[in-house]
Scaffold this active site. Sequence first.
Site, mmCIF file in Angstrom:
data_model
loop_
_atom_site.group_PDB
_atom_site.id
_atom_site.type_symbol
_atom_site.label_atom_id
_atom_site.label_comp_id
_atom_site.label_asym_id
_atom_site.label_seq_id
_atom_site.Cartn_x
_atom_site.Cartn_y
_atom_site.Cartn_z
ATOM 1 C CD GLU A 59 -2.640 1.174 2.652
ATOM 2 O OE1 GLU A 59 -3.635 1.908 2.715
ATOM 3 O OE2 GLU A 59 -2.302 0.401 3.579
ATOM 4 C CE LYS A 145 -7.496 1.978 2.966
ATOM 5 N NZ LYS A 145 -6.287 2.266 3.771
ATOM 6 C CB CYS A 179 -5.024 -1.292 4.321
ATOM 7 S SG CYS A 179 -4.186 -1.350 5.937
#
Length: 322
Positions: A59, A145, A179
């Site tokens: 990430e 995200k 994540c």
Amino acid sequence: MTSSILAASAASEPRRTVTAAVVQAAAPLFDTESALARAEELIREAVTGHGAEVVVLPEAFLGGYPKGLDFGITVGSRTPAGRDLFRRYHAAAIDVPGPEVDTLATLTHELGCHAVVGAVERQGGTLYCVALYFGPDGYKGLHRKLMPTAAERYLWGQGDGSTLPVVDTGTARLAAGICWENYMPLFRTAMYAKGVDLWCAPTVDDRDAWQATMRHIALEGRCFVLSANQYLRRDALPADVQPVQGDKPDTVLIGGGSVIVSPLGEVLAGPLRDGEGILTAELDFDDLTRARFDFDPTGHYARPDVFTLHVDESRHTTVTGG
């Protein structure tokens, strides 16, 4: 006799396999040029040195994950120093499309590989945490995200349903959950319904509990899970910033834990701790069918008569023209 024939038949069937790699490393913060060079180096090493055909980087590898920095934020207040730190972070992010994307697209074309690269995308005054997809034919798209976690929300905007692609490699379908998106059950369900075979999880979560999540997703989605985490020490940050963890050069800010898991939840490689490295595993795609024999979360084990999920994959903009 019959069993012998079946065994011979099975032995003659070609195996569908791919070598996958997860890279555990971090790039210099606020130095896009060095971060890009590091990404190129690591992808090339994974392919030429480890035989990888699919490579996953952590990430925010390009653009950086500023672990331990508070950007001068308290409730109801921002500081001039914090604003200037954000200016530096914004300047280090990348444009998509842009030169960094072009460079990595050229690299994966040269190497004939697929890659998933964590990055920070800049669009106007807003930054997004993204996973960039590349293949032998170049850049394939991105995923933003959906929900930045906690203090990430004062750095990154929220993605929408328009960037939920699944990339077909020709032998498998890959996608990414970044994540803590991996904790979102409806997101997972939406991606499972797209037939994900290789679930890529770029992350900075180095807790032991993360390992349970990766194994659960592999079992739940009946997919291979490739989780690439950063390994970041204090001495990788500029000297003029002060992470809350302390200023000793060898202080570990992000402790790794990269891992590769099978569709039945078995750990194939990792978790990697205490330093940088590249994990690889040969993935047998017939294991996907073997695993889905008794569980398919959006297929034969689903109950659409009881549960349904609506996913809005349209692009949402603040201003539209007529």
